[in-house]
Design an enzyme around this catalytic site. Sequence first.
Site, short mmCIF file in Angstrom:
data_model
loop_
_atom_site.label_atom_id
_atom_site.label_comp_id
_atom_site.label_asym_id
_atom_site.label_seq_id
_atom_site.Cartn_x
_atom_site.Cartn_y
_atom_site.Cartn_z
N ASP A 176 -3.22 1.88 6.75
CA ASP A 176 -2.32 1.45 5.69
C ASP A 176 -2.05 -0.06 5.77
O ASP A 176 -2.02 -0.74 4.74
CB ASP A 176 -1.00 2.22 5.77
CG ASP A 176 -1.21 3.71 5.57
OD1 ASP A 176 -2.18 4.07 4.89
OD2 ASP A 176 -0.39 4.51 6.08
N ASP A 230 0.85 -1.19 0.00
CA ASP A 230 0.00 0.00 0.00
C ASP A 230 0.89 1.24 0.00
O ASP A 230 1.68 1.44 0.93
CB ASP A 230 -0.91 0.01 1.23
CG ASP A 230 -1.79 1.25 1.28
OD1 ASP A 230 -2.70 1.37 0.45
OD2 ASP A 230 -1.55 2.11 2.16
N GLU A 259 -2.18 -1.35 -5.89
CA GLU A 259 -3.36 -0.60 -6.30
C GLU A 259 -3.10 0.09 -7.63
O GLU A 259 -1.97 0.46 -7.96
CB GLU A 259 -3.71 0.46 -5.24
CG GLU A 259 -4.23 -0.11 -3.94
CD GLU A 259 -4.54 0.97 -2.94
OE1 GLU A 259 -5.72 1.08 -2.52
OE2 GLU A 259 -3.63 1.72 -2.57
#
Length: 394
Positions: A346, A180, A264
Amino acid sequence: MLLAHKIELKPNNKQVTYFAKACGVARKAYNWALDEWQKEYAAGSKPTEAALRRKLNSIKREQFPWMLEVTKNAPQMAIIQLGQAFKNFFAKRASYPTFRKKWIDDRFSITNDQFAVNASRIRIPNLGWVRMRESLRFMGKIISATISRVANKWYASITVETPDPLKKTANDNQVAVGVDLGLLHFATLSSGGIIEGPKPHKALLSRLRRLSRSLSRKQKGSNNRTKLKIKLACLHARIANIRRDAIHKLTTQLTQNFTHIGIENLNVKGMMQNRRLSRSIVDMGFYEFRRQLEYKANLYGSAIVTADRWFASSKICSDCGYKIDYLDLSIREWTCAQCKSHHNRDLNAAKNLEKMAVSSTASACGASSGGIIASAIISHDVLKQESNIKVNYS
């Protein structure tokens, strides 16, 4: 597989002068060809880079005799690169080609039959041997080389065709990780690791502002302004090198130690519209991180699994799967209303990305999402580059 190793050169004054001349020849040939391309296209014909190269060869002895002072590859390769730029434009992979500028686009290319590499030296046509800071790392057939200038330093980017990398098999230890990216910390791993970004632009911002203000006061065309421009360019290069070095170390560690990496699909261009966060986003280098991660995953045989842009990795509880309706960016920790688990924002997102990577791979291999991963797959983003990939490794 094509790999490019960018090596700093150690030229003497004579060699620096030759490099500057060759860059000027390449820039002039590129701009001349672009101007001729536009004129012929406006006249209704269909220009090609091969026809423009022949035309330049027929007129350069009379109109551009100074082009003969450097290697013939400098103008020829520049026009070939223009043809490739138009191919990318028509294929909607790039914008319309623009004219090259001095100091910004100082580079020229050489084909493999015009130069040689011996240990920590490279032989340039019409110049001789030039020292390099290190020897070439990759073994294989040398394809081409590009000499370029960054600030006051010269580099040689040598492209090598290497054998296809060995893919990880089902017998290898299958380890997945979620990554992340953030602004407070550069990356949070699902294993609990936190990677602090160097933030070089923020650290050197005061020096950058001081030099920029000093440059604005210098008279245009003066020697002091020229010296300060080089000094400011060196500082910008240092900032970029610090950022690039940190990203190289992290991406290499991830692709060597993990077989499946969940990330992501960040809308970096959209995130840059936020004027409060844009500087921090640029300082982290999210796009460069993904670019390096994708080509190194192909190099080391790892699989990159990219989550959908609207995947709510921070809002979903990594323990029970409960999804909360709203989570403000300022909220760094939250408690699940269903299972009462307390999450770091996170770390929870990284764990969800890891689960997503494992479940996507397992379903593609025909196994259950909770079982052992049967075999590794390469994500769609990596497969698009697998046929012919060229990377810069420095």
